[in-house]
Every structure is written in structure tokens, then in C-alpha cells.
Scaffold this active site. Structure first.
Site, PDB file in Angstrom:
ATOM      1  N   LYS B  79     -37.548  18.645  -7.869  1.00 44.75           N
ATOM      2  CA  LYS B  79     -38.795  17.983  -8.291  1.00 44.75           C
ATOM      3  C   LYS B  79     -38.711  17.614  -9.767  1.00 44.75           C
ATOM      4  O   LYS B  79     -38.163  18.382 -10.569  1.00 44.75           O
ATOM      5  CB  LYS B  79     -39.973  18.940  -8.026  1.00 44.75           C
ATOM      6  CG  LYS B  79     -41.355  18.314  -8.206  1.00 44.75           C
ATOM      7  CD  LYS B  79     -42.477  19.305  -7.846  1.00 44.75           C
ATOM      8  CE  LYS B  79     -43.857  18.676  -7.996  1.00 44.75           C
ATOM      9  NZ  LYS B  79     -44.953  19.613  -7.636  1.00 44.75           N
ATOM     10  N   SER B 157     -48.800  17.653  -4.627  1.00 50.57           N
ATOM     11  CA  SER B 157     -48.069  16.819  -5.543  1.00 50.57           C
ATOM     12  C   SER B 157     -46.569  16.724  -5.245  1.00 50.57           C
ATOM     13  O   SER B 157     -45.931  15.780  -5.686  1.00 50.57           O
ATOM     14  CB  SER B 157     -48.240  17.351  -6.968  1.00 50.57           C
ATOM     15  OG  SER B 157     -47.598  18.610  -7.147  1.00 50.57           O
ATOM     16  N   SER B 181     -49.743  22.283  -3.612  1.00 44.53           N
ATOM     17  CA  SER B 181     -48.785  21.184  -3.796  1.00 44.53           C
ATOM     18  C   SER B 181     -47.431  21.371  -3.122  1.00 44.53           C
ATOM     19  O   SER B 181     -46.628  20.442  -3.107  1.00 44.53           O
ATOM     20  CB  SER B 181     -48.550  20.936  -5.287  1.00 44.53           C
ATOM     21  OG  SER B 181     -49.626  20.237  -5.852  1.00 44.53           O
TER      22      SER B 181
END
Lengths: 95, 494
Positions: B79, B157, B181
Site C-alpha cells: 500500500k 481505503s 480500511s
């Protein structure tokens, strides 16, 4: 609680985010909606409840108070938008 | 040799690499090719093929020498929130444009030390603030699942991580979870994602959103892979003062599938008004599966559940307003072009107005307001008191003998990108209604794919565990996974 445009302007200033005048009414309306949602919390009886400071009961880890790093000026400044003579450079702060 | 990446797991690849049936170099090349063919998903936003190839080569040497760790030679996606040395790490924000960290996050350091291969950086919501991956400076990530011509959100997210794992672009990915998330995007894409106990995984080198809630965790194809990857990510780190100095168990070894006698709590407050029938049915089906596996099902009450979202939307923005104060155009990232006569205040204000997107600005300002003089006690301290009550709810049921709690992961399946554009922010916040309590209480939570909705989109169930007992939690999840038998895969259209 309804947030007026003056409050929105003050909050933007405190947050150091430029918001143009014509955008303030919409911002104030958004704040009002979000704070209205948050106000549900007033229905909770919190008498005698301490505000949570740590979600796990452990003490924060403390290391020995000794120098473990340093002497990396180039690495520290490598990502600066403006660096001169070993310093971060910014616009004039004091008139 | 061609490998079908959509069916491979970390465990399967590990075993094949150890047997010498394939090399990490081959495996890595297969994934790099798959990534290049999947630009339509916008999952990988910075590709790192050179790093991947050199890590794969080193991994193959280690594998040849024997005794290589589980993740040796396994291609992963990272990420964009994780700082990776010399590789863009922007938190999907314009304000970190051009930022090349001089250091490596603890999590990626541990993964690379274990021999993992980094394929690139993954899309996400800006500063991890969002539930649809629509606040990213890179543009929307797209769910590999679809049912018609609409492009669907992979959730957020960690939307890029979810899309990449679901589409077979990597064997696993790192995610982070502040209010859901990891778990919500995992549910939207039919994969597994675990948020560990707060303090299990170091936050050092992970761009901070809300420091008392943020935890990193793995997003993988199945529960076994989550166990393998979580073990490699976990552990005490002197550089994170909230990191727990506890031994990291072999989570994979905990996967016996035997949950006889375990007590599974079903919290009545999670049966929300207006809950779609198919979400209710999925939850009932999951409950039945655990009962059939020998668990005792118990109705429980978590009375402060309805106050979790409003408490979260005080605490998270408050912490964000403080954490994001560092983006000032001085030390790293974007600085606005200044007009003649502009001083330092104009530099801050213009830089932050240009660098932060609308949702991030909104949350910083809400946080600034609730922390400001005169409102601190009414909002911030009250929210922290409510948080203490939410945690007490969980402490009580665990003390009464509940081993794990079963809930839906999300209130719906994936929705269309753009469909929430005109909705007020609170509607988007409701995506996290089942997940946010877990962050407020610092507990481990896992999302497991459990079925398809009427349109054919994946739905997930969430299991919540006792603090520090991720092994037990993963074992219950493993039992649920086996009973649910979720094998559906998105048809390749990209």
C-alpha cells in the site's frame, strides 16, 4: 449545532488551509451536517467515565536516553522543496 | 512456465518454491506481466519491476540454500501508505508528490528480510481517508468484480490492495485499517483481510492518519495466507512506542479447523434497521455454519454500538488534524508557488489547499474544530469517554466467556464508482458501521468472504477476537472459510 461562515473561516485559518470566500457557505453546511451527526454522543451517560488515553493497558515503551542516530544532514534535507546551505529555506518570517 | 495466478496462494507458492517446482524469478515475472495487463484496474500506481527482479533473484539463492522463511520469493504489493526507501510513497496525496523516503518502514523491512518480493505500490484513498478509493490523487482503483457495464469500487481505503489480490496481480498485499480500511475492501472483492490487535504490528514508517486507531495487516486470498503474512508483519519494534513487547505465535499452526466448544457471540445491536435481507441471511448462514462446526452460539449485547461512528468521527479527525500538521511545504512534498510578498502563513495555507483533496481538508478542519478552545471537552473528551464505554462493552462479553463475535463485514456489496458522489459525507461513513467499533476497542478483526449477493457480488462476514488472540481468531475464520466454501472469482474483463 449550525456552523456559520465566520466559524468556518476561523477553522480554516486555524487549520492553515486557504478556503476562498465563495466556498465558505458550503463548507459551513458540511460542518453543520457532520457536527449534527456527532451530537448523538450527547445522549450517552458518561458520568464517572475517564476519557480513554490508551486502548491497551500497557505503558508506552521507553528507550534509554542516549543518541542512537544522527549526522545525516543530506538525507534529512533530501526531500525539502527548498534547502540551502544545510538549512530548510522558507519565505521571510519576520518583517 | 505459465502459472495461473488467480488460483495460486502464498502457501501453495511457498511449497512449490521449496520443492523447486518453480523459481521466484519465474513467479515474479508472471505477476509483473499480469500487472502490466491490468492497468484498467488502476491498482498498482508505482511499479517496481527492477526491485522485484533483484529481490526474486536473491530469494532464489536463499531457497536453494534451504531453510528459507515462508515468504521467501513471494511477490507482494505494498500500500502506498508504507514508506519504502527510494520508492514513491505518497499516501495517494498530491502533497507528497515527489517524496522519496530515505528510510524503510518496519513492516516492509520485516517482509523484505523474510525474502518477500515487492512488485510495486498500491492505490488507496488519500491518507487512508475514504471507503471507496475515490479520494486518491491517482484516480479511482477499480474492483475486478462487475455485474454490468458499471465500474464498481473495490472499497477503501486499501482499495488498490484489495483489487490487486482479487485480480491475481500479487499473492498478498499490505493494508492498513483505521476504521475498516482492510476489512471493508476485502469484503467488497471476495478476499480475506485481518486487522490485528492494536500494537501487534509496528506503525513506524507508515504514514499516520489516526495514531490511536491505525493498524497494518495483510490482505490475502485466504485465511492460511493471512496467518502466514501476519506473522511476518508482526512483532515488537522499539521505534513504535505503542508496539507490544509480546511474542509472535505461529499463527498458521493455530489453524486446526477445530472450534468445538468455542463460544461465538452474535451482537443484537448489529442487526440494524433497514439491513438488506441478503446481509441478514448471510449472517444467519454464517452463524449456522459455526454452530454446525461445534461452536456454541450466544446472543450478546454491545449496548454502545450505535455511538461508535459518531465517536470515531470526532477522534479520527482530531488525531488527523494533529498528524497532518506536518505537511507544511517545508521538509518534504509539495510547496505552492507563492506570489510576491507572500509570507510563511500564505505558504502554509496555499500549500495545504493545493496539496490536500476535499475529504482530507474536511477531516482536518473537523478535527481542528473539535480540538479548539471551548469545544475540546464537549466533543473530544466526550468522544474519548464514549470510546471507553465501547471498549467496556467488549471487555464484558469476553469476560463472560465469549471467544469471538460474528457480524456482517459491510452493510452492502460493492457499489458503483461515482454513485456516492452527491451523497453527504455521512452516508459514505456508514460503510464502516460494522468495522469501526473494533478499531475503537483496539481488537483484532477479520473479514472472510462468505457468499454472493443476488447480483453475484461478494459479501463478507467479520469475526472479532480477544486482544492478542489472533491465532484463535484466525482458526475460527478458517472454520468459517471451509464451511462457506467461497470459490467464486471475478471474470477477467480488464
Amino acid at each position: 449545532m449550525a456552523i456559520d461562515t465566520e466559524t468556518a473561516r476561523r477553522v480554516a485559518k486555524l487549520a492553515r488551509i486557504r478556503v476562498e470566500d465563495d466556498a465558505l457557505p458550503a463548507l459551513a453546511a458540511e460542518f453543520s451536517a457532520i457536527l449534527g451527526f456527532i451530537e448523538q454522543l450527547n445522549a450517552v451517560d458518561v458520568d464517572g467515565v475517564e476519557p480513554m488515553t490508551s486502548v491497551t493497558p500497557q505503558r508506552l515503551f521507553r528507550r534509554d536516553d542516549v543518541v542512537t542516530d544522527g549526522d545525516r544532514q543530506a538525507a534529512v534535507l533530501a526531500n525539502a522543496p527548498d534547502a540551502r546551505e544545510g538549512f530548510f529555506a522558507v519565505p521571510k518570517v519576520v518583517e | 512456465m505459465m502459472t495461473d495466478t488467480t488460483n495460486l496462494t502464498i502457501a501453495g507458492a511457498r511449497d512449490a518454491l521449496r520443492r523447486g517446482d518453480l523459481t521466484s524469478a519465474e513467479l515474479t515475472q508472471t505477476y509483473l506481466t499480469a500487472i502490466d495487463a491490468a492497468d484498467a484496474l488502476n491498482a498498482f500506481v508505482h511499479k517496481t519491476p527492477e526491485i522485484a527482479k533483484s529481490q526474486a533473484e536473491a530469494a532464489d539463492q536463499r531457497l536453494k540454500a534451504g531453510n528459507a522463511p515462508d515468504l521467501c520469493g513471494i511477490p507482494l504489493g505494498i500500500k502506498d501508505l508504507f514508506c519504502t526507501k527510494g520508492v514513491p510513497s505518497q499516501a495517494a496525496s498530491r502533497i507528497l508528490e515527489g517524496f522519496l523516503p530515505e528510510y524503510e518502514s518496519t513492516v516492509t523491512t520485516q517482509l523484505f528480510d523474510a525474502g518477500a518480493v515487492m512488485l510495486g505500490k498500491l492505490n488507496m484513498d488519500e491518507f487512508a481517508m475514504g471507503s471507496s478509493n475515490e479520494t486518491s490523487v491517482y484516480g479511482d482503483a477499480v474492483n475486478p468484480w462487475r455485474v454490468d457495464d458499471r465500474k464498481l469500487t473495490p472499497g477503501g481505503s486499501s482499495g488498490g490492495s484489495a483489487a490487486a489480490v482479487a485480480a491475481g496481480l500479487c499473492l498478498g498485499a499490505t493494508g492498513t485499517d483505521t476504521g475498516g480500511s482492510i476489512r471493508q475492501p476485502a469484503a467488497f472483492t471476495g478476499i480475506t483481510g485481518i486487522k490485528p490487535t492494536y500494537g501487534r504490528v509496528s506503525r513506524w514508517g507508515v504514514v499516520a492518519f489516526a495514531s490511536s486507531l491505525d493498524q497494518a495487516g495483510p490482505m490475502t486470498r485466504d485465511v492460511r495466507d493471512a496467518a502466514i503474512m501476519l506473522r511476518a508483519m508482526s512483532g515488537f519494534d522499539p521505534k513504535d512506542s505503542t508496539s507490544a513487547d509480546l511474542p509472535v505465535p505461529d499463527f498458521e499452526a493455530a489453524l486446526t479447523g477445530d472450534i468445538r466448544g468455542k463460544v461465538i457471540g452474535i451482537p443484537r445491536e448489529y442487526r440494524m434497521d433497514g439491513m438488506p435481507a441478503e446481509i441478514g441471511k448471510l449472517w444467519d448462514d454464517g452463524t449456522a455454519m459455526l454452530r454446525d462446526a461445534g461452536a456454541e452460539i450466544r446472543d450478546i449485547s454491545l449496548p454502545h454500538t450505535q455511538y461508535a461512528l459518531p465517536a470515531y468521527y470526532v477522534i479520527a479527525p482530531a488525531e488527523a488534524s494533529s498528524n497532518l500538521a506536518r505537511y507544511d511545504g517545508v521538509r518534504f512534498g509539495h510547496r505552492a508557488t507563492l506570489a510576491p510578498g507572500d509570507g510563511i502563513t500564505e505558504m502554509y495555507e496555499k500549500t495545504r489547499a493545493e496539496g490536500f483533496g476535499a475529504e482530507v481538508q474536511r477531516r482536518i478542519m473537523v478535527g481542528t474544530y473539535v480540538l479548539s478552545a471551548g469545544f475540546y471537552d464537549a466533543y473530544y473528551n466526550r468522544a474519548r469517554r464514549v470510546r471507553a464505554l465501547i471498549k467496556r462493552d467488549f471487555d464484558t462479553v469476553f469476560a463472560d466467556g465469549v471467544d469471538a463475535i460474528l457480524t456482517p463485514a459491510t452493510p452492502s456489496a460493492a457499489f458503483g464508482l461515482g454513485e456516492m458522489a452527491d451523497a453527504d459525507p455521512i452516508k459514505m461513513y456508514l460503510n464502516d458501521v460494522f468495522t469501526v467499533t473494533v478499531n475503537l476497542a483496539g481488537l483484532p478483526g477479520i473479514s472472510v468472504p462468505a457468499g454472493l449477493d443476488a447480483q453475484g457480488l461478494p459479501l463478507g462476514l467479520q469475526l472479532i477476537g480477544r486482544p492478542w488472540e489472533e491465532g484463535d481468531l484466525l482458526n475460527v475464520a478458517y472454520s468459517l472459510e471451509r464451511a462457506a466454501g467461497f470459490v467464486a472469482k471475478p471474470d477477467r474483463w480488464w
